[in-house]
Design an enzyme around this catalytic site. Structure first.
Site, short mmCIF file in Angstrom:
data_model
loop_
_atom_site.label_atom_id
_atom_site.label_comp_id
_atom_site.label_asym_id
_atom_site.label_seq_id
_atom_site.Cartn_x
_atom_site.Cartn_y
_atom_site.Cartn_z
N HIS A 18 0.77 3.52 -3.44
CA HIS A 18 0.96 2.49 -2.38
C HIS A 18 1.15 3.08 -0.82
O HIS A 18 0.56 2.57 -0.04
CB HIS A 18 2.36 1.78 -2.42
CG HIS A 18 2.66 0.97 -3.79
ND1 HIS A 18 3.76 1.15 -4.51
CD2 HIS A 18 1.62 0.13 -4.14
CE1 HIS A 18 3.60 0.43 -5.52
NE2 HIS A 18 2.61 -0.38 -5.45
N LYS A 42 8.32 -11.33 -12.80
CA LYS A 42 8.58 -10.59 -13.71
C LYS A 42 9.81 -9.88 -13.77
O LYS A 42 10.27 -9.98 -12.65
CB LYS A 42 7.18 -9.52 -13.73
CG LYS A 42 6.66 -9.08 -12.49
CD LYS A 42 5.59 -8.21 -12.38
CE LYS A 42 5.14 -7.63 -11.25
NZ LYS A 42 3.92 -6.87 -11.12
N ARG A 91 -7.19 0.97 -8.56
CA ARG A 91 -7.13 2.30 -9.37
C ARG A 91 -8.33 2.17 -10.24
O ARG A 91 -9.24 2.89 -10.14
CB ARG A 91 -5.81 2.22 -9.73
CG ARG A 91 -4.91 2.60 -9.00
CD ARG A 91 -3.50 1.99 -9.77
NE ARG A 91 -3.26 0.73 -9.78
CZ ARG A 91 -2.34 0.05 -9.85
NH1 ARG A 91 -1.06 0.73 -10.45
NH2 ARG A 91 -2.13 -1.15 -10.19
N SER A 129 3.97 1.43 -10.65
CA SER A 129 5.29 1.35 -10.51
C SER A 129 5.94 1.45 -11.78
O SER A 129 6.99 1.97 -12.20
CB SER A 129 5.87 0.25 -9.92
OG SER A 129 5.26 0.02 -8.38
P1 ADP Z 1 1.51 -6.28 -7.45
O1 ADP Z 1 2.75 -6.44 -8.40
O2 ADP Z 1 1.04 -7.50 -6.77
O3 ADP Z 1 0.23 -6.13 -8.28
P2 ADP Z 1 2.20 -3.73 -6.63
O4 ADP Z 1 3.39 -3.36 -6.08
O5 ADP Z 1 1.98 -3.24 -8.08
O6 ADP Z 1 1.94 -5.29 -6.57
O7 ADP Z 1 1.05 -3.13 -5.69
C1 ADP Z 1 0.69 -3.62 -4.55
C2 ADP Z 1 -0.76 -3.14 -4.20
O8 ADP Z 1 -0.78 -1.67 -4.29
C3 ADP Z 1 -1.75 -3.73 -5.44
O9 ADP Z 1 -3.07 -3.88 -4.56
C4 ADP Z 1 -1.98 -2.56 -6.28
O10 ADP Z 1 -3.41 -2.51 -6.73
C5 ADP Z 1 -1.77 -1.16 -5.32
N1 ADP Z 1 -1.66 -0.28 -5.91
C6 ADP Z 1 -0.68 0.21 -6.78
N2 ADP Z 1 -0.72 1.32 -7.35
C7 ADP Z 1 -1.69 1.95 -6.67
C8 ADP Z 1 -2.36 3.37 -6.75
N3 ADP Z 1 -2.00 4.24 -7.53
N4 ADP Z 1 -3.30 3.53 -5.86
C9 ADP Z 1 -3.95 2.60 -5.16
N5 ADP Z 1 -3.64 1.25 -5.09
C10 ADP Z 1 -2.38 1.20 -5.63
#
Ligand code: ADP
Length: 175
Positions: A18, A42, A91, A129
């Site tokens: 992130h 969730k 990703r 996460s």
């Molecule tokens: P959500 O619950 O909406 O998926 P997240 O907190 O999991 O939100 O992620 C927010 C954004 O960050 C999403 O666009 C996700 O694809 C991106 N993201 C999460 N992990 C990575 C990573 N390792 N590399 C690039 N982008 C990421």
């Protein structure tokens, strides 16, 4: 004209994947609003306040990054802050399918809002996460995946929850 983008997510917790997308977004756009979703459907490890505080701390020091909480539809938040670009990270192919569907749905609701997606860096491809939570729940070392403040928060949280915690389902990394 100055362009602002919104980078929305759950950030439960924020990790280096992130953070990398946020840093790169802040280089591309004049301003980046990192929007921490406060009531996702969730099971979450951290409260909205904790996720906000950890995200703020992790992105501290960037004058054009603002971290705020929001609830409801992302496009409604974008309209509220008058932003027309949503930033997301990609990703793997499965992310693409999810992002594609969301972008189309959001476009139906708010045609004036566009999605810009940045491809993750190679070293963050596997990082999510969920993976961070699972490793930390089992006492593994997450120091290469999250900033020290997040690592400390994870340790504290799992200590609070105790041995029999059920907040993080163990699916992939045990055994
Ligand atoms: P959500 O619950 O909406 O998926 P997240 O907190 O999991 O939100 O992620 C927010 C954004 O960050 C999403 O666009 C996700 O694809 C991106 N993201 C999460 N992990 C990575 C990573 N390792 N590399 C690039 N982008 C990421």
């Amino acid at each position: 004209m100055a362009i602002t983008a919104v980078f929305p997510g759950t950030f439960d917790p924020i990790h280096f994947g992130h953070i990398d997308i946020a840093h790169r977004g802040a280089l591309i756009f004049d301003k980046l609003i990192v929007a921490v979703y406060d009531r996702p459907l969730k099971s979450l490890l951290f409260s909205p306040e904790e996720r906000l505080a950890l995200t703020r701390n992790a992105l501290n020091g960037h004058s054009n990054i603002e971290v705020v909480g929001y609830s409801g539809l992302t496009v409604d938040f974008c309209r509220k802050v008058n932003v027309k670009v949503v930033l997301r990270g990609l990703r793997v192919f499965s992310d693409f399918e999810h992002e594609f569907r969301m972008a189309l749905a959001n476009n139906r609701l708010a045609p004036e809002v566009d999605v810009v997606a940045l491809v993750t860096r190679e070293q963050h491809t596997f990082l999510s996460s969920t993976t961070v939570r699972e490793i930390a729940a089992l006492g593994g070392d997450v120091s290469s995946m999250v900033p020290p403040i997040v690592e400390a928060a994870l340790q504290r949280r799992f200590k609070e929850l105790g041995e029999g915690q059920t907040v993080v389902p163990m699916t992939a990394l045990r055994d």
